[in-house]
Design a protein around this motif. Structure first.
Motif, PDB file in Angstrom:
ATOM      1  N   GLN A   1       0.813  -1.172   0.000  1.00 32.43           N
ATOM      2  CA  GLN A   1       0.000   0.000   0.000  1.00 32.43           C
ATOM      3  C   GLN A   1       0.842   1.214   0.000  1.00 32.43           C
ATOM      4  OE1 GLN A   1       0.851  -1.583   2.931  1.00 32.43           O
ATOM      5  NE2 GLN A   1      -1.152  -2.418   3.802  1.00 32.43           N
ATOM      6  N   GLY A   2       1.381   1.414  -0.836  1.00 30.02           N
ATOM      7  CA  GLY A   2       2.199   2.658  -0.995  1.00 30.02           C
ATOM      8  C   GLY A   2       3.643   2.427  -1.306  1.00 30.02           C
ATOM      9  N   PHE A   3       4.272   3.378  -0.799  1.00 28.81           N
ATOM     10  CA  PHE A   3       5.660   3.443  -1.164  1.00 28.81           C
ATOM     11  C   PHE A   3       6.511   4.009  -0.048  1.00 28.81           C
ATOM     12  CE2 PHE A   3       9.022   4.055  -4.229  1.00 28.81           C
ATOM     13  CZ  PHE A   3       8.776   3.083  -5.238  1.00 28.81           C
ATOM     14  N   LEU A   4       7.655   3.403   0.242  1.00 31.24           N
ATOM     15  CA  LEU A   4       8.528   3.906   1.322  1.00 31.24           C
ATOM     16  C   LEU A   4       9.726   4.594   0.693  1.00 31.24           C
ATOM     17  CD1 LEU A   4       8.726   3.885   4.456  1.00 31.24           C
ATOM     18  CD2 LEU A   4      10.213   1.867   4.168  1.00 31.24           C
ATOM     19  N   LEU A   5       9.838   5.885   1.039  1.00 32.40           N
ATOM     20  CA  LEU A   5      10.943   6.683   0.514  1.00 32.40           C
ATOM     21  C   LEU A   5      11.892   7.093   1.634  1.00 32.40           C
ATOM     22  CD1 LEU A   5       9.448   9.237  -2.051  1.00 32.40           C
ATOM     23  CD2 LEU A   5      10.671   7.154  -2.552  1.00 32.40           C
ATOM     24  N   GLY A   6      13.103   6.845   1.475  1.00 34.87           N
ATOM     25  CA  GLY A   6      14.102   7.334   2.467  1.00 34.87           C
ATOM     26  C   GLY A   6      15.065   8.270   1.806  1.00 34.87           C
ATOM     27  N   ASN A   7      15.137   9.482   2.381  1.00 30.71           N
ATOM     28  CA  ASN A   7      16.142  10.447   1.888  1.00 30.71           C
ATOM     29  C   ASN A   7      17.454  10.242   2.665  1.00 30.71           C
ATOM     30  OD1 ASN A   7      14.741  11.804  -0.123  1.00 30.71           O
ATOM     31  ND2 ASN A   7      13.664  13.054   1.377  1.00 30.71           N
ATOM     32  N   ILE A   8      18.453   9.887   1.938  1.00 27.16           N
ATOM     33  CA  ILE A   8      19.717   9.500   2.578  1.00 27.16           C
ATOM     34  C   ILE A   8      20.743  10.619   2.436  1.00 27.16           C
ATOM     35  CG2 ILE A   8      21.606   7.787   2.536  1.00 27.16           C
ATOM     36  CD1 ILE A   8      19.381   6.064   0.977  1.00 27.16           C
ATOM     37  N   ARG A   9      21.286  10.973   3.607  1.00 27.59           N
ATOM     38  CA  ARG A   9      22.344  11.993   3.611  1.00 27.59           C
ATOM     39  C   ARG A   9      23.670  11.322   3.206  1.00 27.59           C
ATOM     40  NH1 ARG A   9      22.092  14.236   9.543  1.00 27.59           N
ATOM     41  NH2 ARG A   9      23.884  15.474   8.875  1.00 27.59           N
ATOM     42  N   LEU A  10      24.221  11.847   2.069  1.00 29.22           N
ATOM     43  CA  LEU A  10      25.433  11.206   1.580  1.00 29.22           C
ATOM     44  C   LEU A  10      26.689  11.703   2.283  1.00 29.22           C
ATOM     45  CD1 LEU A  10      24.729  11.006  -2.239  1.00 29.22           C
ATOM     46  CD2 LEU A  10      24.716   9.184  -0.611  1.00 29.22           C
ATOM     47  N   ARG A  11      26.416  12.603   3.291  1.00 32.71           N
ATOM     48  CA  ARG A  11      27.576  13.099   4.048  1.00 32.71           C
ATOM     49  C   ARG A  11      28.315  11.957   4.734  1.00 32.71           C
ATOM     50  NH1 ARG A  11      27.094  17.198   8.988  1.00 32.71           N
ATOM     51  NH2 ARG A  11      26.580  15.190   9.955  1.00 32.71           N
ATOM     52  N   SER A  12      27.574  10.979   5.165  1.00 31.26           N
ATOM     53  CA  SER A  12      28.202   9.846   5.847  1.00 31.26           C
ATOM     54  C   SER A  12      29.077   9.038   4.888  1.00 31.26           C
ATOM     55  CB  SER A  12      27.155   8.935   6.482  1.00 31.26           C
ATOM     56  OG  SER A  12      26.182   8.600   5.519  1.00 31.26           O
ATOM     57  N   LEU A  13      28.612   9.083   3.680  1.00 27.48           N
ATOM     58  CA  LEU A  13      29.455   8.437   2.665  1.00 27.48           C
ATOM     59  C   LEU A  13      30.803   9.188   2.520  1.00 27.48           C
ATOM     60  CD1 LEU A  13      29.156   6.023   0.757  1.00 27.48           C
ATOM     61  CD2 LEU A  13      28.294   7.568  -0.986  1.00 27.48           C
ATOM     62  N   GLY A  14      30.585  10.499   2.597  1.00 27.74           N
ATOM     63  CA  GLY A  14      31.823  11.364   2.556  1.00 27.74           C
ATOM     64  C   GLY A  14      32.711  11.036   3.721  1.00 27.74           C
ATOM     65  N   LYS A  15      32.088  10.810   4.907  1.00 27.55           N
ATOM     66  CA  LYS A  15      32.903  10.494   6.082  1.00 27.55           C
ATOM     67  C   LYS A  15      33.668   9.188   5.872  1.00 27.55           C
ATOM     68  CE  LYS A  15      30.622  13.082   9.639  1.00 27.55           C
ATOM     69  NZ  LYS A  15      29.475  13.077  10.552  1.00 27.55           N
ATOM     70  N   LEU A  16      32.969   8.236   5.202  1.00 23.24           N
ATOM     71  CA  LEU A  16      33.609   6.966   4.880  1.00 23.24           C
ATOM     72  C   LEU A  16      34.871   7.176   4.002  1.00 23.24           C
ATOM     73  CD1 LEU A  16      33.071   3.774   4.992  1.00 23.24           C
ATOM     74  CD2 LEU A  16      32.127   4.094   2.710  1.00 23.24           C
ATOM     75  N   LEU A  17      34.652   8.068   3.041  1.00 20.49           N
ATOM     76  CA  LEU A  17      35.770   8.326   2.113  1.00 20.49           C
ATOM     77  C   LEU A  17      36.919   9.066   2.771  1.00 20.49           C
ATOM     78  CD1 LEU A  17      33.948   9.314  -1.199  1.00 20.49           C
ATOM     79  CD2 LEU A  17      34.898   7.131  -0.588  1.00 20.49           C
ATOM     80  N   GLN A  18      36.457   9.818   3.845  1.00 17.84           N
ATOM     81  CA  GLN A  18      37.532  10.621   4.497  1.00 17.84           C
ATOM     82  C   GLN A  18      38.608   9.761   5.147  1.00 17.84           C
ATOM     83  OE1 GLN A  18      35.417  13.434   6.975  1.00 17.84           O
ATOM     84  NE2 GLN A  18      35.039  14.766   5.202  1.00 17.84           N
ATOM     85  N   ARG A  19      38.320   8.496   5.274  1.00 19.16           N
ATOM     86  CA  ARG A  19      39.348   7.602   5.825  1.00 19.16           C
ATOM     87  C   ARG A  19      40.561   7.557   4.868  1.00 19.16           C
ATOM     88  NH1 ARG A  19      37.462   1.944   6.487  1.00 19.16           N
ATOM     89  NH2 ARG A  19      35.917   2.502   4.926  1.00 19.16           N
TER      90      ARG A  19
END
Lengths: 992, 130
Positions: A172-190
């Protein structure tokens, strides 16, 4: 620059610098290889890093998806949630989640039913309720299946951060999650930015989603221009370099399968390769510096070296030009200075050697040029002269230049007749490499033919003749001599055989016959072979003195004396004997002592001589017996023949006259002017030169002779003498002429003649008397002297035995007896001296010396003052014994005269002197002197004023002096003394 | 000089003169013989070797010079002194050539004669042996 004061150091440094360049170059090459390897490693690592990042991103996204699925399942179960608490649930999830900005649950109309947001946004929550998302980009990609869908990335308006929306369908519908890619940036910051690594995640549109550098993550950079990104999107992983602006990256990209994002890893090449580049640049720098420094030092060295080297070069040139006196400045290099010093030393040494060489060469040249022959050097086989000594010009007359310039000079100047042979011989011997000498003629400049002896040495190099050395000697003279000799040998042989005399050639030692001539064979009727084997005896008569031994002695004699001539009784081979005249002569023939015997057959001559002798005998008989004087004169007017009739006329014997001139013998001086012209006429051949003239006989008589003269000539008509027939016509002629000439004064003449005759007669009488006296004296002296001797001996014995005082009274009588024996003896001596014509035997002597010796022997009384002046310096021709007698007589008389004059000044003065052609001896005394009467008679024999003596002293003096051709003069005054002057005629050659 | 007896031969035909010489020589310790002719002198020389002889030139028969020549012929070392009253120079020359030691001219002084005898002793080599 003390480092570079040594050339060795300078060159070593230069070498090291140059040697470092390849080392550096290889280092550079190595680094280049290293950098490439490192680059490959970096590339692989870069890709690995991209993949690793890709996996991490993927796992991150799956974690997000799983969270959202969990939310979905929670909502979908209904049992867990009450519918009114969905919002709170969602808000709680967002609040607790790291990645979600918000979660929306949409209905099928794509409108928000529920939502959960970040607490800070709770206030704005209502803004989102009922918000229609149907137009959302995400729904364009929704599939019918329940697979999650990823939206494009975007920048969240709420957070301002890159975000992405993940949608999960539900019943019954649709689940949308807006994901902050900043955490991805944090991952890359390693992945640290250290080392220039950049890591990016790009979405399917090429837009940057996350970046390890935070600032860059916020920029929506598009990577669509990166080729790796484009390739990755197409599913191909690549790594490559990429220039972006000033930056140079090595980038790798790989695809993330869901949601087809690309991981990009870029490496800043500049930073990664910096150490290698630094190293490379450093090496290049070093290389450049080394090269520059090496070049600089090399140039510096070249510049510094060239100056002294040029100086040395110049110096060497000067040395080569013969200038040895130069000093080099210091070069700055010890080795070159040493070299310069050594060159200076060398130049001195060279100078000394050159001087020596020059002097040696000059000496050699002088030597070569002084050789009386041409010294030459010739190139072979061209036969061009390399050297010719100066003598060439002297010998052949061509200028030396011609020898050098004309390559065929030698051949051209050979005599045409000798040319071919000489050239061929030279070539033959040169090719055989044999030294050789040969003779040929050369034509001199003046056209003369010169005989040349050429001595040649062949110089061989590499087994080939290359040069000829030689000496040409002019032996024209020898050649001519040899020709002349062989000619003269032929002549000699002809003469030897053509002479009419037989000639033997004997060996001087053995007497063996070596050779004989044709005339010998004819004369001895012998053949040649037999002649050579026969001994001397075979040709001799064989009886003494003509035996073989005599013949040998003759040969010896000839060998000693050089030559001899004698008559020989020879024998022919047939045994026939004949007389020969042999002339032996010693000679050296061919270094051997030989005796040449020329034998002449004189049988005929012997006969002729015999005949001649007979004729001669008859002739001489005729001449000797003929009554006419017959005299043969030679051309120099001396007597050659004098017959007995001539002797009878003139009184001179043949022996006395032979070889003497008529002048001084038979022709008186006053007649000489008559005879001389006559003689000249006779010599000229005048047969009518007769004469009638006065002559003188040996005893001084003047006679008148009639001469009939005939010149005599030999076969050729030449006058060889004069034959004179002479007759004494004195009686007739004298009478006639006297009668003719003196008729007028006949009386006077008669008187005069009578007087003369009387005087002559007196003299004759005296002479006659003397002759008798002489005879008598000679006989008597024998008889008297024995008794005298007996008496003298008896007296001596008496005297000897009557010594002593008791017999003193007998001494005087004995003395008187002895003195009188002596007187008797003196009288006999004087008589003998005077009466006998003793022959005067003349010899040359110096009168002064002789007289001095004589005076020394005599004794003089003390009271007499003697004075001698013997300074004539004359040499006289006289009989010294007779002269001594004269002097003793004169001096004895003088001393007696002095003794007779008592108490007076007694002086005896003796002097010799030369006046004109006379040598005079003066004896002067200051004795008693003589009166005129006495003076007139002193020359009379037996006249004496003394008690002792027979009066012969002065006549003897006169006789002897006149016998010498001289004379004596007395000058005296009574009471004053007497001077006796004796004189001798000086011979022409006895003066002085 | 008196030690040795000198053998002397006098050849002289004048008996007085000869005797006077013999007396004089006798006094001088000499053995003196006399020959009156040349022949006799030769004979005496054959029989005895005289040290010295004094010989007159003018002798009866063979004269002095001839005898001298003959004596010297068989006795070449004979020491002979000639004596003469008067002689031609030629004769004297001949005597000298024949080997006469000296020629004494009469009347000579006895000293001259003695001189010759003394000389013999001073030069003994010449006559003693032959």
């Amino acid at each position: 620059m003390p480092l570079l004061t040594s050339l060795k150091r300078a060159l070593t440094l230069n070498f090291l610098l140059v040697a470092s360049i390849p080392v550096l170059f290889f280092g550079l090459l190595n680094i280049q290889l290293l950098s490439k390897q490192q680059l490959d490693g970096v590339r692989a690592r870069n890709m690995m890093q991209a993949r690793s990042v890709s996996e991490e991103v993927e796992s991150f996204l799956l974690e997000v998806l799983s969270d959202l699925r969990h939310v979905q399942q929670t909502i979908a179960s209904d049992t867990i949630l009450r519918p009114d608490s969905v919002d709170d649930f969602l808000a709680g999830v967002v609040r607790n989640s790291q990645f979600f900005e918000s979660i929306y649950l949409l209905d099928n109309n794509r409108q928000i039913l529920h939502l959960g947001v970040l607490p800070k946004l709770q206030s704005r929550r209502d803004d989102y309720v009922k918000l229609d998302f149907s137009g959302h980009q995400i729904f364009q990609n929704i599939n019918v299946d329940e697979r999650p869908v990823w939206s494009n990335t975007f920048v969240s308006l709420v957070t301002g951060e890159p975000s992405v929306t993940l949608g999960v369908p539900m019943q019954q519908g649709f689940l949308l999650g807006n994901i902050r890619l900043r955490s991805l940036g944090k991952l890359l910051q390693r992945y640290s930015t250290h080392g220039g690594v950049e890591v990016s995640i790009v979405d399917d549109s090429g837009t940057l989603v996350a970046h390890n550098i935070a600032e860059k993550a916020m920029q929506r950079i598009n990577f669509g221009d990166h080729p790796t990104v484009v390739a990755a999107m197409k599913g191909t992983e690549t790594t490559q370099e990429f220039e972006q602006g000033t930056r140079h990256y090595l980038e790798s990209a790989t695809l993330i399968t869901t949601p087809e994002w690309v991981v990009w890893v870029g490496l800043d090449m500049d930073k990664v390769m910096a150490p290698i580049f630094h190293m490379r640049n450093l090496l290049i720098g070093f290389m450049a510096v080394a090269a520059i420094l090496a070049s600089f030092i090399a140039l510096l060295n070249v510049r510094r070296l060239m100056q002294p080297l040029n100086a040395l070069g110049e110096r060497a040139g000067q040395i080569a030009n013969g200038d040895y006196e130069l000093n080099l400045p210091p070069s700055g290099y010890s080795e070159i200075d040493v070299l310069a010093d050594q060159i200076t030393n060398m130049s001195h040494a060279i100078k000394i050697r050159e001087e020596s060489i020059v002097s040696n060469e000059q000496r050699f040249r002088d030597l070569v040029n002084s050789i009386d022959g041409i010294v030459w050097e010739m190139e072979y086989p061209s036969c061009r002269f390399l050297f010719v000594s100066r003598q060439a010009e002297v010998m052949l007359g061509y200028p030396i230049q011609d020898w050098y310039e004309d390559p065929c000079f030698w051949e051209k100047k050979i005599h045409p007749e000798d040319m071919e042979q000489s050239r061929a011989y030279r070539q033959l011997m040169s090719e055989k490499q044999d030294d050789h000498d040969f003779e040929y003629r050369m034509v001199a400049a003046d056209g003369k033919n010169i005989w040349v002896r050429d001595l040649v040495t062949v110089v061989v190099e590499d087994n080939r003749p290359v040069r000829l050395l030689g000496g040409m000697i002019d032996f024209t003279a020898q050649k001519e001599l040899i020709n002349a000799l062989s000619h003269s040998e032929r002549n000699y042989r002809e003469i030897f055989n053509s002479t009419s005399d037989a000639i033997f050639i004997h060996d001087a030692e053995t007497g063996r016959v070596i050779d004989v001539n044709q005339a010998m064979l004819n004369m001895f009727e012998c053949d040649y072979e037999k002649a050579l084997v026969s001994d001397l005896g075979a040709f001799s008569q064989g009886e003494s003195p003509y035996e073989i031994e005599d013949a040998r002695l003759k040969l010896q004699d000839a060998q000693e004396k050089g030559s001899s001539t004698f008559e020989w009784h020879s024998r022919k081979a047939t045994g026939e004997l004949f007389w020969s005249e042999v002339n032996l002569r010693s000679a050296v023939i061919g270094n051997r002592n030989r005796i040449l015997a020329a034998v002449r057959d004189i049988s005929e001559r012997k006969k002729a001589v015999e005949k001649l002798r007979e004729v001669n005998e008859r002739l001489s008989l005729l001449i000797n017996r003929m009554p006419l004087g017959c005299i043969l004169w030679t051309l120099d007017f001396t007597v050659n023949m004098w017959n007995p009739a001539a002797e009878a006329i003139f009184g001179f014997s043949e022996n006395e006259m032979l070889g003497n001139s008529p002048f001084g013998t038979i022709v008186p001086e006053e007649v000489r002017p008559v005879v001389e012209p006559l003689w000249d006429r006779m010599k000229a051949g005048d047969t009518a030169a007769h004469s009638l003239n006065d002559n003188v006989t040996k005893d001084g008589r003047i006679i008148t002779c009639e001469w009939s003269n005939t010149p005599m000539s030999d076969i050729s008509g030449e006058i060889i003498g004069v034959l004179s027939m002479v007759q004494d016509v004195s009686d007739r002629k004298a009478a006639e002429s006297e009668l003719e000439k003196y008729r007028a004064r006949l009386e006077e003449l008669v008187t005069e003649r009578t007087a003369q005759l009387q005087a002559a007669q007196e003299e004759l009488v005296q002479k006659g008397r003397l002759a008798v006296l002489g005879q008598l004296t000679a006989t008597v002296s024998h008889e008297i002297r024995n008794p005298l001797g007996t008496v003298a001996n008896a007296l001596y014995l008496l005297k000897d035995s009557l010594r002593g005082e008791e017999h003193a009274h007998l001494a005087r009588p004995l003395l008187l007896a002895e003195r009188n024996v002596e007187r008797c003896d003196n009288i006999i001596s004087d008589l003998l001296d005077f009466s006998r014509q003793r022959k005067i035997e003349k010899e040359f002597f110096e009168i002064d010396t002789w007289f001095a010796e004589l005076l020394d022997e005599l004794s003089f009384p003390d009271e007499v003052h003697c004075h001698w002046d013997l300074s004539s310096q004359a040499t006289v021709l006289a009989d010294s014994e007779r002269l001594r007698r004269v002097m003793v007589n004169v001096i004895t008389n003088a001393l007696q005269a002095l003794a007779e004059k008592p108490n007076a000044n007694k002086l005896l003065d003796i002097q010799t002197r030369v006046i004109d052609d006379r040598c005079e001896i003066l004896v002067r005394d200051t004795g008693s002197g003589m009166s005129e009467e006495v003076m007139a008679r002193i020359f009379e024999p037996m006249f004496s004023t003394k008690n002792f003596g027979v009066g012969l002293g002065v006549p003897i003096i006169k006789n002897i002096m006149e016998g010498h051709g001289g004379g004596v003069d007395y000058h005296s005054e009574p009471g004053m003394g007497t001077t006796v002057v004796m004189w001798l005629l000086l011979e022409n050659d006895s003066l002085g | 000089m008196g030690q040795e007896i000198t053998k002397v031969l006098i050849v002289e035909d004048d008996p007085d003169f000869a005797e006077s010489l013999m007396i004089a020589l006798g006094v001088r310790n000499c053995h003196v013989d006399l020959a009156r002719t040349g022949e006799e002198a030769i004979r005496k020389f054959h029989s005895l070797c005289y040290d010295i002889a004094f010989m007159d030139i003018k002798l009866p028969g063979k004269d002095g010079v001839e005898s001298l020549v003959e004596i010297r012929d068989f006795c070449p070392t004979a020491h002979i002194v000639m004596m003469t009253g008067f002689s031609e120079a030629a004769v004297l020359d001949k005597a000298r050539q024949a080997g006469a030691v000296d020629i004494l001219r009469k009347p000579f002084r006895l000293k001259e004669m003695f001189g010759h005898i003394d000389k013999l002793h001073n030069e003994p080599s010449s006559t003693s042996n032959h």
